[in-house]
Design a protein around this motif. Structure first.
Motif, short mmCIF file in Angstrom:
data_model
loop_
_atom_site.label_atom_id
_atom_site.label_comp_id
_atom_site.label_asym_id
_atom_site.label_seq_id
_atom_site.Cartn_x
_atom_site.Cartn_y
_atom_site.Cartn_z
N GLN A 76 0.79 -0.86 -0.10
CA GLN A 76 -0.02 -0.01 -0.05
C GLN A 76 0.95 1.06 -0.29
O GLN A 76 1.74 1.66 0.63
CB GLN A 76 -1.06 -0.23 1.27
N ARG A 77 0.42 2.14 -0.96
CA ARG A 77 1.12 3.54 -0.95
C ARG A 77 0.98 4.32 0.09
O ARG A 77 0.25 4.30 0.62
CB ARG A 77 0.76 4.12 -2.63
N LYS A 78 2.25 5.07 0.27
CA LYS A 78 1.96 5.63 1.50
C LYS A 78 2.92 6.83 1.67
O LYS A 78 3.87 6.78 1.33
CB LYS A 78 1.69 5.21 3.08
N MET A 79 2.32 8.10 1.22
CA MET A 79 3.31 9.36 1.44
C MET A 79 4.39 9.42 2.19
O MET A 79 3.79 9.57 3.36
CB MET A 79 2.06 10.39 0.43
N GLY A 80 5.38 9.61 1.85
CA GLY A 80 6.49 10.15 3.71
C GLY A 80 6.85 9.29 3.42
O GLY A 80 7.63 9.17 3.94
N GLU A 81 6.32 8.02 3.34
CA GLU A 81 7.01 6.58 4.35
C GLU A 81 8.25 6.34 3.05
O GLU A 81 8.44 6.40 2.18
CB GLU A 81 6.08 5.62 3.51
N PRO A 82 9.38 4.97 3.41
CA PRO A 82 10.68 5.53 2.53
C PRO A 82 10.67 4.63 1.70
O PRO A 82 10.70 4.58 0.80
CB PRO A 82 11.46 5.46 3.70
N ARG A 83 9.66 4.20 1.94
CA ARG A 83 10.01 2.34 1.02
C ARG A 83 8.97 3.21 -0.71
O ARG A 83 9.21 2.86 -1.63
CB ARG A 83 8.90 0.92 1.44
N MET A 85 8.49 6.06 -1.50
CA MET A 85 9.15 7.40 -1.58
C MET A 85 10.36 6.37 -2.86
O MET A 85 10.37 6.89 -3.62
CB MET A 85 9.79 8.34 -1.26
N GLN A 86 10.91 5.25 -2.20
CA GLN A 86 12.22 4.72 -3.29
C GLN A 86 10.90 4.45 -3.94
O GLN A 86 11.93 4.54 -5.16
CB GLN A 86 13.09 3.63 -1.84
N ARG A 87 10.03 3.89 -4.22
CA ARG A 87 9.49 3.24 -5.38
C ARG A 87 9.16 4.26 -6.57
O ARG A 87 9.26 3.93 -7.13
CB ARG A 87 8.03 2.02 -4.57
N PHE A 88 8.75 4.84 -5.67
CA PHE A 88 8.16 6.41 -6.80
C PHE A 88 9.68 6.48 -8.02
O PHE A 88 9.43 7.48 -8.78
CB PHE A 88 8.30 7.70 -6.08
N GLY A 89 10.74 6.74 -6.81
CA GLY A 89 11.94 7.15 -7.66
C GLY A 89 12.49 5.76 -8.48
O GLY A 89 12.52 5.73 -9.54
N GLU A 90 12.02 5.23 -7.76
CA GLU A 90 12.21 3.66 -8.73
C GLU A 90 11.67 3.94 -10.30
O GLU A 90 11.51 3.56 -11.90
CB GLU A 90 11.88 2.26 -8.57
N LEU A 91 10.43 4.14 -10.44
CA LEU A 91 9.44 4.37 -10.98
C LEU A 91 9.26 5.19 -12.09
O LEU A 91 8.95 4.59 -13.67
CB LEU A 91 7.87 4.59 -10.69
#
Length: 247
Positions: A76-83, A85-91
């Motif tokens: 589940q996406r949760k804005m601000g959560e490290p993993r 935000m990491q996945r956002f960067g990967e995408l």
């Protein structure tokens, strides 16, 4: 109407996509449906299928094909959560402005090539990240995209960025609609004001408005901030735009 999963040959790989289409013997105007960071999933299939039911052939690609295949998230996406935000960067990381422009042109060309698409004018709609991609599609193929819409689109105006999407407006000939969220950190009130000044200077046919009480992601049924009345209003605006420009 049929729903067909496809794999599209793209500039940097193969992109999964879904085509919502009538029988090929009855081609309809074509529309690109560009999803948010969650990419192809049940909620966006529902949205794209509903649009197709209004009399369009709709192609929904996975804009994040360089990173992987749907489902793009296994938590589940949760804005601000490290993993998260990491996945956002990967995408998003591989999607440089140049890559987005190549993809936008390819999506339009692949849509136009579908047997179920009527030759002529095409449309594009994008959500969240896909909002800027819809604008890039209109700039990449101004001879084909005659109407484009963005809902809670992020980063449409980036001050001081030479690759900001708003700088593509002089290349656009389409009718445009931009539906903005309230309190959206990816498109602030100041960004919206600057973007609307750019739209006015462009001088084309456009509408840009903030949807009152609607937060980022309000149009998407699986988003925690889904706002049914304003989502319905956005759909009405979208179908009104496409009916005037494509039908």
């Amino acid at each position: 109407m049929t729903e067909q999963d496809l794999q599209l040959p793209m500039p940097d790989g193969i992109a999964d996509a879904v085509l919502f289409a009538p029988e090929p013997s009855n081609p309809l105007p074509g529309v690109l449906h560009l999803p948010d960071i969650g990419s192809i999933r049940a909620a966006h299939r529902e949205m794209a299928g509903r649009l197709a039911s209004q009399g369009y052939t709709v192609l929904m690609p996975n804009p994040f094909y360089r990173t992987g295949r749907p489902p793009m998230w296994n938590f589940q996406r949760k804005m601000g959560e490290p993993r998260t935000m990491q996945r956002f960067g990967e995408l998003v990381g591989p999607l440089t402005p140049e890559a987005q422009q190549r993809d936008a042109a390819a999506y339009v060309d692949l849509l136009a090539a579908q047997p179920a698409v009527r030759p002529g004018a095409l449309g594009a709609v994008g959500y969240c990240f896909g909002g800027a991609l819809a604008l890039r599609s209109a700039a990449a193929r101004p001879d084909k995209i005659v109407a484009a819409a963005s809902f809670h689109g992020g980063g449409l105006y980036k001050a001081g960025d030479p690759h900001s999407p708003h700088l593509l407006l002089p290349r656009v000939e389409a009718r445009l609609h931009f539906g903005h969220a309230e309190g959206d950190s990816s498109m602030t009130a100041e960004d919206i004001a600057n973007f609307e000044r750019a739209l006015a200077a462009w001088g084309g046919d456009y509408e840009s408005e903030i949807y009152a009480g609607a937060s980022h992601g309000w149009t998407v049924p699986d988003n925690p901030l889904f706002n049914p009345p304003q989502a319905e209003r956005a759909f009405d605006k979208l179908t009104e735009l496409f009916a005037a420009a494509l039908r």
